[in-house]
Motif scaffolding. Structure first.
Motif, PDB file in Angstrom:
ATOM      1  N   UNK A  82     -38.116 -15.694   8.111  1.00 14.26           N
ATOM      2  CA  UNK A  82     -38.851 -14.887   9.390  1.00 14.26           C
ATOM      3  C   UNK A  82     -37.867 -15.781  10.490  1.00 14.26           C
ATOM      4  N   UNK A  83     -37.748 -16.821  10.366  1.00 13.89           N
ATOM      5  CA  UNK A  83     -36.863 -17.777  11.457  1.00 13.89           C
ATOM      6  C   UNK A  83     -35.675 -16.940  11.974  1.00 13.89           C
ATOM      7  N   UNK A  84     -34.930 -16.560  10.904  1.00 14.82           N
ATOM      8  CA  UNK A  84     -33.590 -15.817  10.736  1.00 14.82           C
ATOM      9  C   UNK A  84     -33.929 -14.479  11.449  1.00 14.82           C
ATOM     10  N   UNK A 169     -44.611 -18.621  11.214  1.00 11.59           N
ATOM     11  CA  UNK A 169     -45.274 -17.287  11.154  1.00 11.59           C
ATOM     12  C   UNK A 169     -45.966 -17.006  12.666  1.00 11.59           C
ATOM     13  N   UNK A 170     -46.195 -17.975  13.362  1.00 12.95           N
ATOM     14  CA  UNK A 170     -47.264 -18.293  14.617  1.00 12.95           C
ATOM     15  C   UNK A 170     -45.768 -17.734  15.468  1.00 12.95           C
ATOM     16  N   UNK A 171     -44.652 -18.295  15.239  1.00  9.02           N
ATOM     17  CA  UNK A 171     -43.621 -17.979  16.169  1.00  9.02           C
ATOM     18  C   UNK A 171     -43.228 -16.433  15.944  1.00  9.02           C
ATOM     19  N   UNK A 177     -44.769  -9.597  19.043  1.00  9.39           N
ATOM     20  CA  UNK A 177     -45.728  -9.092  19.787  1.00  9.39           C
ATOM     21  C   UNK A 177     -45.077  -8.745  21.258  1.00  9.39           C
ATOM     22  N   UNK A 178     -44.012  -9.570  21.638  1.00  9.10           N
ATOM     23  CA  UNK A 178     -43.354  -9.534  22.965  1.00  9.10           C
ATOM     24  C   UNK A 178     -42.316  -8.476  22.807  1.00  9.10           C
TER      25      UNK A 178
END
Length: 320
Positions: A82-84, A169-171, A177-178
């Motif tokens: 997810x970070x990537x 996950x929060x990020x 969303x943005x």
């Protein structure tokens, strides 16, 4: 606590599995466009590079980002995956910005470019396409973005805050969303432009400028104008925008050019308008609104209670 953790884990595993399965399906569909259209068209030179870029935008990069994400998900490396992936999310915003132009260019090329028209038809008859057309596949990234939002949120809700993956996950939820909001804004602006253009075409002549930057279309409809003297009620078509209120009447039905158009009678600026309900507070039939401007007061009536209430809400919100 143990039971709750076990429940979270079950839900989380289910969501992670569904995310991976749908990601594979999404990649297959993107692959059709990248392999059978982008790569072959590049090699053949059927379309000029600039035209190719306009139609497909950053689709290859979106495909690569998803491919990397699916590899991470297959290995169970959700956090790093997810970070990537979030570093490439902006591609979806740029893709959305380009999509309307892409559709227009595609239409134009199909009309003008015979060899491209033949090529497209041939590619779409391949069994892998299962009857899908290129036009059906181009909006896929935006549909997928919407799904990511729900998947990532579900994963976050079923992950313990102490877990190592929680922050990633929060990020991811925040980033998706943005970008989703960015895409929604693009769609709303596009829809608004189409509404402004439609109203502009409805009006006779060019005297009234509807197409103005920053103006938003709100609503339209027929209302009865109550005259100050004892004349009969006049049925008029009104258009409400974020900054103005336009009163129009139909042109003569036998007019050779404007029979289906509307003649603008007045444009009222909303910044000095005061809206009040004269009657229509009770469950009576219809109601009457008063719109006060510095040099004019409009009394508008409808026999439909719901309609007058909707107009009242829309007008007060626009004025505010």
């Amino acid at each position: 606590v143990e039971e709750q953790r076990a429940r979270w884990e079950r839900k989380r595993s289910r969501t992670a599995k569904e995310l991976l399965e749908t990601e594979h399906k999404y990649l297959e569909q993107l692959d059709l466009v990248v392999t059978f259209f982008v790569k072959i068209l590049k090699a053949k030179g059927t379309l000029k590079p600039a035209v190719l870029e306009t139609i497909f935008g950053p689709l290859e990069s979106i495909y690569s980002a998803s491919h990397v994400l699916s590899l991470h998900l297959e290995r169970g490396n959700l956090g790093p995956g997810l970070e990537n992936f979030c570093q490439n999310l902006e591609l979806y915003g740029h893709y959305a910005e380009n999509l309307e132009q892409a559709k227009r260019t595609l239409k134009e090329q199909l009309r003008k470019n015979k060899s491209f028209r033949r090529f497209k038809k041939l590619q779409e008859t391949r069994p892998q396409f299962q009857g899908s057309k290129l036009e059906d596949l181009l909006p896929l990234p935006l549909q997928r973005l919407h799904q990511y939002k729900h998947f990532f949120r579900d994963l976050l809700e079923n992950t313990s805050p102490d877990s190592a993956e929680y922050q990633n996950l929060a990020k991811a939820v925040k980033s998706v969303s943005a970008v989703s909001q960015w895409v929604q804004d693009i769609i709303h602006k596009r829809e608004n432009s189409l509404q402004l253009l439609r109203v502009q075409k409805l009006l006779k002549g060019q005297k009234t400028q509807v197409l103005t930057p920053g103006r938003w279309y709100i609503r339209e409809g027929w209302l009865l104008v109550v005259p100050s003297k004892g004349e009969e009620l006049k049925r008029r078509m009104f258009f409400l925008f974020s900054d103005i209120f336009i009163a129009t009447k139909p042109c003569h039905p036998l007019h050779p050019l404007n029979s289906n158009k509307l003649a603008c009678q007045a444009v009222y600026p909303l910044h000095q308008c005061v809206v009040a309900k004269v009657f229509g507070h009770t469950q009576s039939q219809g109601g009457l609104l008063s719109l006060s401007f510095p040099h004019k007061t409009l009394l508008l009536m409808s026999s439909d209670q719901q309609d007058i209430n909707d107009w009242y809400r829309s007008l007060t919100a626009a004025v505010r």
